[in-house]
Design an enzyme around this catalytic site. Structure first.
Site, PDB file in Angstrom:
ATOM      1  CE  LYS A 112      -4.115  -2.312   1.540  1.00 57.12           C
ATOM      2  NZ  LYS A 112      -3.798  -3.396   1.782  1.00 57.12           N
TER       3      LYS A 112
HETATM    4  C1  LIG Z   1      -4.235  -4.476   1.213  1.00 57.30           C
HETATM    5  C2  LIG Z   1      -3.844  -5.970   0.970  1.00 57.30           C
HETATM    6  C3  LIG Z   1      -4.259  -6.870   0.176  1.00 57.30           C
HETATM    7  C4  LIG Z   1      -5.527  -6.766  -0.874  1.00 57.30           C
HETATM    8  O1  LIG Z   1      -5.461  -5.721  -1.733  1.00 57.30           O
HETATM    9  P1  LIG Z   1      -6.703  -5.051  -2.505  1.00 57.30           P
HETATM   10  O2  LIG Z   1      -6.176  -4.027  -3.392  1.00 57.30           O
HETATM   11  O3  LIG Z   1      -7.522  -4.879  -1.483  1.00 57.30           O
HETATM   12  O4  LIG Z   1      -7.198  -6.541  -3.198  1.00 57.30           O
HETATM   13  C5  LIG Z   1      -3.432  -8.101  -0.051  1.00 57.30           C
HETATM   14  N1  LIG Z   1      -2.408  -8.176   0.767  1.00 57.30           N
HETATM   15  C6  LIG Z   1      -1.785  -7.306   1.604  1.00 57.30           C
HETATM   16  C7  LIG Z   1      -0.686  -7.490   2.354  1.00 57.30           C
HETATM   17  C8  LIG Z   1      -2.662  -6.146   1.707  1.00 57.30           C
HETATM   18  O5  LIG Z   1      -2.099  -5.206   2.535  1.00 57.30           O
END
Ligand SMILES: *Cc1c(COP(=O)(O)O)cnc(C)c1O
Length: 473
Positions: A112
């Site tokens: 993120k």
């Molecule tokens: C947020 C997240 C996901 C999922 O991503 P999306 O965009 O919500 O599908 C998968 N793995 C990790 C470690 C995350 O932080």
């Protein structure tokens, strides 16, 4: 570039407008009016570009004239300069077919950061611009997190002028590392709230605040979860980055994506729309498998969330799926609005044939239970020495189980978190206890700051109203 709502009843906005907005006022999500495209030759010419330069090229058509190419490049260099790996998102080979793209070298160890580090800078850039009425603009970010979004968003905006952030997490249900990454950021604009309740309860309160005119009338309520278009846009870049290294556009590449809110894998869809030759996007879910059921059988119906070792994927309602369904019904906003209203009431819907067929052209899906996840982690460790986090392991399971991908097409699993964020699950599967990287090393010595509130909307709204700065301060 203009942005329109998937439900057709909200005003269209430019890039600056969608960046500072939350949900569209009709309850829909903003999408670009059309998908910009790069030709085969234009993509070939991108090979070997440094990450920040590639990011500027891919994103410029979406940003339009809200930022000059020079300024956008500066912001990209600043955002990606904070990553702990010189390649920003390095690609690693596991065997002849399988690769992992490490997206976790940012400040909070989750993918993120790739989008939120840039989003923090975009907020600051746009809020610094003079308003037409001469006033000062201020935004109030309200978000709910099951762990990773909260820390990445807080890191991205801590200490910035004209931004307050209120981050709700379910009390006692995030890992110690995840909680401390949020609560040890001591800045006057950062407000951590532990809610008595589940992540879904916290998320429901945030959605309610976006639709509460008493709050939106006074405060510029903004979103940092992946309903924010700028986040998805920033994630398109690494699909190009990985594919170019593996021979695109002359060769096709497949991706396996550990999926929760359908944001990350939707960015892969956008890359394909822009001309990147993607063989397949594999949507990997854990036992919370609404997306697997939707893509394999057309059945999009939510049940209750089962907690797993991959908490960022413990989601039943995937906000960004609406963006795919919008394209899948030929962008018929009124039909989609009716379909989504029905889902909001009944928590269930069937995809139309058109939606199923258009999704099946690019997507497949797979579901991993706890055993599949642990086996994938063990295989990677024994065969290659790589230690994967639980989310990435679910992606790798789906990548290795995928059928019908032609020989010679590489499959890239997106590695979404650093294994040290989920040490216990990693140790159980592999016997290895990964250490926290030095850059977050003293997390357990730092002071924490957090308020605990009952799982009650009025209490949360009053808390925010007391501390936030009005939008035209
Ligand atoms: C947020 C997240 C996901 C999922 O991503 P999306 O965009 O919500 O599908 C998968 N793995 C990790 C470690 C995350 O932080």
């Amino acid at each position: 570039m203009k942005y329109v709502s998937t439900r057709g009843q909200a005003p269209s906005l430019d890039f600056q407008g969608v960046t500072l907005a939350g949900l569209a006022s009709d309850g829909g999500l903003y999408v670009p009016e059309s998908w910009p495209q790069f030709s085969h030759d234009e993509i070939a010419a991108m090979a070997g570009l440094p990450y920040a330069r590639l990011a500027q090229k891919i994103m410029q058509p979406y940003v339009g004239d809200c930022l000059t190419p020079e300024r956008l490049l500066e912001l990209c260099e600043q955002a990606y300069g904070r990553f702990a790996h010189a390649a920003v998102t390095p690609l690693k080979q596991l065997d002849e077919t399988q690769w992992v793209l490490e997206l976790f070298h940012g400040p909070t160890l989750a993918f993120k950061d790739v989008a939120l580090q840039l989003l923090g800078l975009l907020f600051e850039e746009f809020l610094a611009r003079p308003r037409e009425d001469g006033g000062d603009e201020h935004i109030t970010i309200v978000g709910a997190t099951s762990g990773d979004t909260g820390s990445a968003a807080i890191d991205a905006v801590a200490g910035r002028a004209k931004v307050d952030i209120f981050m709700l997490h379910p009390h006692g249900r995030v890992s110690d590392v995840q909680r401390r990454q949020m609560t040890t950021v001591i800045a006057p604009n950062v407000h951590n709230i532990a809610i008595d309740g589940s992540f879904d309860d916290a998320q429901a309160m945030v959605k309610r605040m976006f639709n509460d005119s008493a709050m939106t009338g006074r405060f510029g309520i903004a979103a940092v979860n992946s309903i924010n278009w700028a986040r998805l846009m920033a994630q398109v870049v690494y699909y190009f980055y990985a594919a170019l290294q593996l021979g695109a556009p002359h060769r096709k590449v497949a991706f396996s994506v550990p999926t929760g809110n359908f944001g990350d894998v939707f960015a892969g869809y956008v890359a394909a729309k822009m001309g990147l030759p993607i063989e397949r996007l594999i949507v990997a879910t854990n036992v919370n498998d609404i997306l697997h059921r939707a893509l394999s059988a057309g059945d999009y119906s939510a049940s209750t969330v089962t907690p797993t070792a991959a908490p960022s994927m413990d989601i039943q309602v995937s906000s960004n799926f609406e963006r795919l369904l919008f394209d899948g019904c030929g962008r018929d906003a009124s039909a989609l609005a009716a379909q989504m209203k029905h889902f909001e009431v009944t928590k269930a819907m069937q995809l139309t044939n058109a939606q199923r067929e258009s999704a099946a052209a690019l997507f497949s899906s797979a579901r991993a239970d706890a055993g599949d996840m642990a086996n994938a982690m063990r295989w990677a460790f024994e065969a290659t020495g790589e230690v994967l986090d639980p989310h990435t392991a679910i992606g790798l399971h789906a990548a290795r189980a995928a059928e019908g991908i032609p020989a010679g097409v590489p499959i890239v699993t997106l590695a979404t978190a650093h294994p040290a964020k989920f040490v216990d699950a990693v140790e159980r599967a592999t016997g290895v206890r990964p250490g926290l990287p030095a850059r977050v090393g003293d997390l357990f010595e730092r002071e924490e700051r957090c308020d605990r509130l009952p799982g009650n909307y009025e209490a949360v709204a009053a808390y925010v109203a007391e501390r936030a700065t009005p939008k035209h301060g």
